[in-house]
Design an enzyme around this catalytic site. Structure first.
Site, PDB file in Angstrom:
ATOM      1  N   ASP A  56       0.838  -1.198   0.000  1.00 32.36           N
ATOM      2  CA  ASP A  56       0.000   0.000   0.000  1.00 32.36           C
ATOM      3  C   ASP A  56       0.874   1.249   0.000  1.00 32.36           C
ATOM      4  OD1 ASP A  56      -2.305   1.803   0.685  1.00 32.36           O
ATOM      5  OD2 ASP A  56      -3.313  -0.104   1.009  1.00 32.36           O
ATOM      6  N   SER A 115     -11.036  -0.419  -1.427  1.00 34.32           N
ATOM      7  CA  SER A 115      -9.809  -0.398  -0.627  1.00 34.32           C
ATOM      8  C   SER A 115     -10.112  -0.611   0.844  1.00 34.32           C
ATOM      9  CB  SER A 115      -9.087   0.942  -0.789  1.00 34.32           C
ATOM     10  OG  SER A 115      -8.404   1.028  -2.000  1.00 34.32           O
ATOM     11  N   HIS A 163      -3.888   6.343   3.023  1.00 37.35           N
ATOM     12  CA  HIS A 163      -4.541   5.121   2.546  1.00 37.35           C
ATOM     13  C   HIS A 163      -3.986   3.870   3.226  1.00 37.35           C
ATOM     14  CE1 HIS A 163      -5.588   2.003  -0.501  1.00 37.35           C
ATOM     15  NE2 HIS A 163      -6.602   2.790  -0.786  1.00 37.35           N
TER      16      HIS A 163
END
Length: 690
Positions: A45, A449, A121
Site C-alpha cells: 500500500d 480499498s 490510505h
C-alpha cells in the site's frame, strides 16, 4: 538474461481507497490474542504512520520466530521496542516490518522517502485489518467509539509501493517477493489496474500466484468502477476478490433555508456553523469575468471561476459535485451542491461546510434564491443515521462478470467498504483537497480499498484458528459461510456481491471446504489457452507444462462457486466437478438442497455425502442444462450442503449470456490500463466522477 522469466511494461496501478467489524458479527473474538499474534498480515500500500495508536505494541510480546523481515530507513522513529530475531533488528512487536520501493525514483515533494505514509490510505487499510483497540476515536465527533481491526493482536508488515505519483508494477512484484520471503501469512492489496489485463501481464496476479504457492492468501479489492458490468479487477481465481457494501450507519447534513425548507444530504460534514445563517447565492451569479468565466461556468463553482467579491462570506449553491475548492478559494463560507448524478449510498468529506442534495431539491434551492430578496441559509453539523437497508453493495463497487475468465464468478465476496473510520496520516488532508489544512489521526473514507482489509483481517482470523489451512481452504470458508444478500436490492446479483457478505465467526467452522493447489490453477490456465511460455510468466519457472491438457471450459477448477456463461442463442449445458474436504465433525453426512429456476435443470451426483474422518474428501458432479437463451441477464441459484451439526455450505450458481472475447484487443476501444496512484485517491476520492 539468465534468471529472467519474462519482461513486462512497468505500469502504474491505482489505489482502490468503527462499527464495521461489529456489523460483520465479529464483536468479540473467539480466537485468543496469543494465536492472533502468530499471524502476520502484509499490506502492499502507501506505507503507515507508525505513531498511530492503532499500531501500539502494548502487551503484544515478541514477533513469531518465523518472521524474517526488516525495517528500512531511518524515517520510522516509532520502534515499539527493538527485538532481534535471527540476528536481524525489527521495529517493534506490532508493526514488525516496513519496506519501501520506488524503482522509478520519481517523488513528489510531499512524499516521504521511507515506509512512512504521506497519503493516509495505507494507515487506513492496515488499521482496518489489524489495528489495536482505540477507545474514544472519532472524526471530529462523528462515528465516535472504539476503532479496531479484525485481529487486533495480529502483526503488521508494511510494503510501501504507492506514492503520490502512482504504484509501479515493478515495485508491486518486488513487494510480493519480499513479503513471501519475510514470512507473512496473509497479503492485503487494495489497489488494481484501470482496465482488464491478462494474468501474465498483471503484477498482482503474478505476485499472488507466487504467494499462493507458499501458502499465503492474497485479498484484493474489486475496484471502484461500478455499477458498470465487466469492470471487476483482480479477478485471478487464486486470489480473493472483494466488493464493497454499506454498514448500518450513514452520515447526513441538513441545509436549512431562510424560508424554513430543510434538505437532507448524504455527506460527512464536520464543520459546525452553530446555527448561524449566511447570505445564500447561486454560483451562476458570481462569475469571475476577469478570468474568462461566465454564468454557464461559474454555476458549477469550478476553481478560479468564482468572483471572490461576491462569494466571500456566503454560502453558494453549486450545480456540480466537486471538492469545494472553488468556493474555498473565493473565501466562501460553504456550499450546497447538486448534480445530475450524485451518490446516495456513500458520503464524502470536504474542506468546508458542505451538503449534497438531489437535483429536485436543488431546484427548490435555486427557486428560493431567485424569488427571495435576501436569501439566507445554514448548513448543520453532520448527523449519524441508522441504515436499515444495509448491507447493500455500494454503487461504486466494480461488477462482474470477469472480463478474462467468465467461467469463474467474480467478485468472490463483499465486505464493509462505505464510511469506514480508521487510522490516517496526519500530514494528509482528510478531505483530499489540497486547500484542506486540517490534520487528523483518524478519517472516514470509502472504497473497495476499505472492504479488502476487512476480508484480509477475516482471513487472518481464520488462519490464527487453523494455521494449517491452505489459501484456498480459507477462501472457501469465507465464501461458503457468507451471509446471503437480497437480490431484490441488486439487479446484478452475484456480479455485485459474489457469495455474499462476510461472516468471520461462521467461517471459523465451515464444515466443508473446496481446496485447491498450484497444480489445479495451472490446469485451469492451460484450459484457458496458456502454453509453456505464457504459463512461465506467471509461475516463474520453466518446468510447468500444458502437455496433455486440451483447452476448454474452466469448470473443473475446485472453486466454491459456479458460473455458467452462455453464448447468445446457445443451450445451457455445463458440467462441473468438485471435491470437498471435511473440516467439521469426523462422522457426518451432508444432504443436498438445490435452488434454481423452474426453466433450468440442475442435477448433483451424489445427492448425499458421508464422511468418517476429518480431512476426508468426497467428489460430486453438478450438471446444468436448459433451453437456448438470448440476451439473458444474470440468473442465480445455489448448491447447498447441510449436516445435522448445523453446517450450511452454500455455493452460488449463476447463468448469463456473454460474447466471447468481448474484451479482447480487437473488440474493445483503445483503453490501455493506466495505473494511477494516490492522485486518483485524493482528487477523485477513489470513485468520484469516474
Amino acid at each position: 538474461m539468465r534468471g529472467v522469466i519474462s519482461v513486462m511494461p512497468n505500469r502504474k496501478l491505482e489505489l482502490h481507497t468503527t462499527r464495521s467489524w461489529d456489523f460483520t458479527g465479529l464483536s468479540k473474538s473467539k480466537v485468543s490474542s496469543s494465536l492472533q499474534g502468530d499471524v502476520i498480515i502484509g499490506l502492499i500500500d502507501t506505507g503507515a504512520w507508525p505513531e498511530s495508536e492503532s499500531f501500539s505494541d502494548k502487551n503484544m510480546g515478541s514477533p513469531p520466530t518465523k518472521w524474517k523481515g526488516t525495517c528500512q530507513g531511518d524515517e520510522i522513529p516509532k520502534c515499539n521496542f527493538i527485538v532481534i530475531i535471527h540476528l536481524r533488528t525489527y521495529i517493534g512487536s506490532k508493526l514488525i516490518g516496513a519496506r519501501w520501493y520506488n524503482s522509478d525514483k520519481i517523488f513528489d515533494e510531499k512524499d516521504f522517502k521511507s515506509p512512512r505514509d504521506s497519503i493516509g490510505h495505507g494507515s487506513h487499510t492496515a488499521s482496518t485489518a489489524a489495528g489495536r483497540e482505540v477507545p474514544g476515536t472519532s472524526y471530529y465527533g462523528l462515528a465516535n467509539g472504539t476503532a479496531r481491526g479484525g485481529v487486533p493482536f495480529a502483526r503488521i508488515a508494511i510494503y510501501k509501493v504507492c506514492w503520490l505519483t502512482g504504484c509501479s508494477a515493478a515495485d508491486i512484484l518486488a513487494a510480493f517477493d519480499d513479503a513471501i520471503a519475510d514470512g507473512v501469512d496473509v497479503i492485503s492489496v487494495s489497489l488494481g489496474a484501470g482496465g482488464p489485463i491478462e494474468y501474465f501481464e498483471d503484477p498482482i496476479a503474478i505476485g499472488s500466484f507466487h504467494a499462493m504457492k507458499k501458502g499465503i492468501l492474497t485479498s484484493n479489492s474489486a475496484g471502484n468502477s461500478g455499477p458498470f458490468p465487466l469492470t471487476v479487477s483482480n479477478y485471478a481465481p487464486w486470489s480473493l476478490t472483494v466488493a464493497a457494501s454499506t454498514i448500518d450507519r450513514k452520515f447526513v447534513a441538513k441545509a436549512v433555508l431562510g424560508n424554513g425548507l430543510i434538505f437532507d444530504g448524504i455527506v460527512i460534514n464536520s464543520f459546525d456553523l452553530h446555527g448561524a445563517s449566511f447570505p445564500l447565492i447561486w454560483g451562476g451569479d458570481a462569475a469571475n469575468f476577469s478570468a474568462g468565466s461566465d454564468q454557464g461556468i461559474s454555476k458549477y463553482c469550478f476553481p478560479e471561476s468564482m468572483n471572490s467579491l461576491l462569494v466571500a462570506g456566503k454560502i453558494v449553491f453549486c450545480e456540480a459535485f466537486l471538492d469545494g475548492s472553488g468556493i474555498m478559494l473565493a473565501n466562501g463560507v460553504g456550499t450546497i451542491m447538486t448534480d445530475y448524478e450524485i451518490p446516495t449510498d456513500v458520503a464524502f468529506n470536504f474542506p468546508l461546510p458542505v451538503t449534497v442534495i438531489s437535483r429536485e431539491d436543488g431546484q427548490k434551492v435555486l427557486d428560493y434564491i431567485k424569488t427571495s430578496e435576501y436569501p439566507i441559509a445554514t448548513i448543520q453539523y453532520g448527523e449519524t443515521w441508522d441504515d436499515s437497508m444495509a448491507p447493500s453493495v455500494v454503487s461504486f463497487s466494480s461488477r462482474g462478470p470477469s472480463p478474462i475468465s467468465p467461467d469463474i464468478l467474480k467478485p468472490d465476496i463483499t465486505a464493509p467498504g462505505v464510511d469506514i473510520l480508521a487510522a490516517w496520516s496526519p500530514v494528509s488532508p482528510p478531505s483530499g483537497a489540497d486547500l484542506d489544512t486540517r490534520s487528523v489521526n483518524y478519517n472516514i473514507i470509502s472504497g473497495t480499498s476499505m472492504s479488502c482489509p476487512h476480508v484480509s483481517g477475516a482471513a487472518a482470523y481464520i488462519k490464527a484458528a487453523h494455521p494449517d489451512w491452505s489459501p484456498a481452504a480459507i477462501k472457501s470458508a469465507l465464501m461458503t459461510t457468507a451471509t446471503i444478500l437480497d437480490p431484490r436490492k441488486h439487479e446484478d446479483r452475484e456480479f455485485a456481491y459474489g457469495s455474499g457478505h462476510i461472516n468471520p465467526d461462521k467461517a471459523l467452522n465451515p464444515g466443508l471446504v473446496y481446496d485447491a493447489c498450484a497444480a489445479d490453477y495451472i490446469n485451469f490456465l492451460c484450459k484457458q489457452g496458456y502454453n509453456a511460455t505464457t504459463l512461465s510468466y506467471i509461475t516463474g519457472d520453466n518446468s510447468s507444462s500444458c502437455s496433455g491438457v486440451t483447452p476448454g471450459r474452466g469448470w473443473d477448477l475446485n472453486y466454491p462457486s459456479f458460473s455458467v456463461p452462455v453464448e447468445d442463442g446457445q443451450k445451457i449445458n455445463a458440467v462441473f466437478t468438485r471435491t470437498v474436504t471435511n473440516v467439521g465433525s469426523a462422522n457426518s453426512t451432508y444432504s443436498l438442497t438445490i435452488y434454481t429456476l423452474s426453466s433450468i435443470s440442475i442435477t448433483v451426483e451424489p445427492a448425499s455425502l458421508s464422511f468418517s474422518a476429518v480431512g476426508e474428501k468426497k467428489n460430486f458432479t453438478v450438471t446444468v442444462t436448459g433451453d437456448p437463451i438470448m440476451q439473458q441477464q444474470i440468473e442465480s441459484g445455489a448448491i447447498v450442503w447441510t449436516d445435522d451439526a448445523q453446517h450450511v455450505v452454500r455455493s452460488p450458481l449463476v447463468i448469463f449470456n456473454y460474447i466471447p472475447d468481448l474484451l479482447s484487443e480487437d473488440a474493445v476501444p483503445e483503453k490501455k490500463p493506466t495505473f494511477k496512484g494516490a492522485n486518483m485517491f485524493h482528487k477523485n476520492r477513489f470513485i468520484r466522477r469516474n
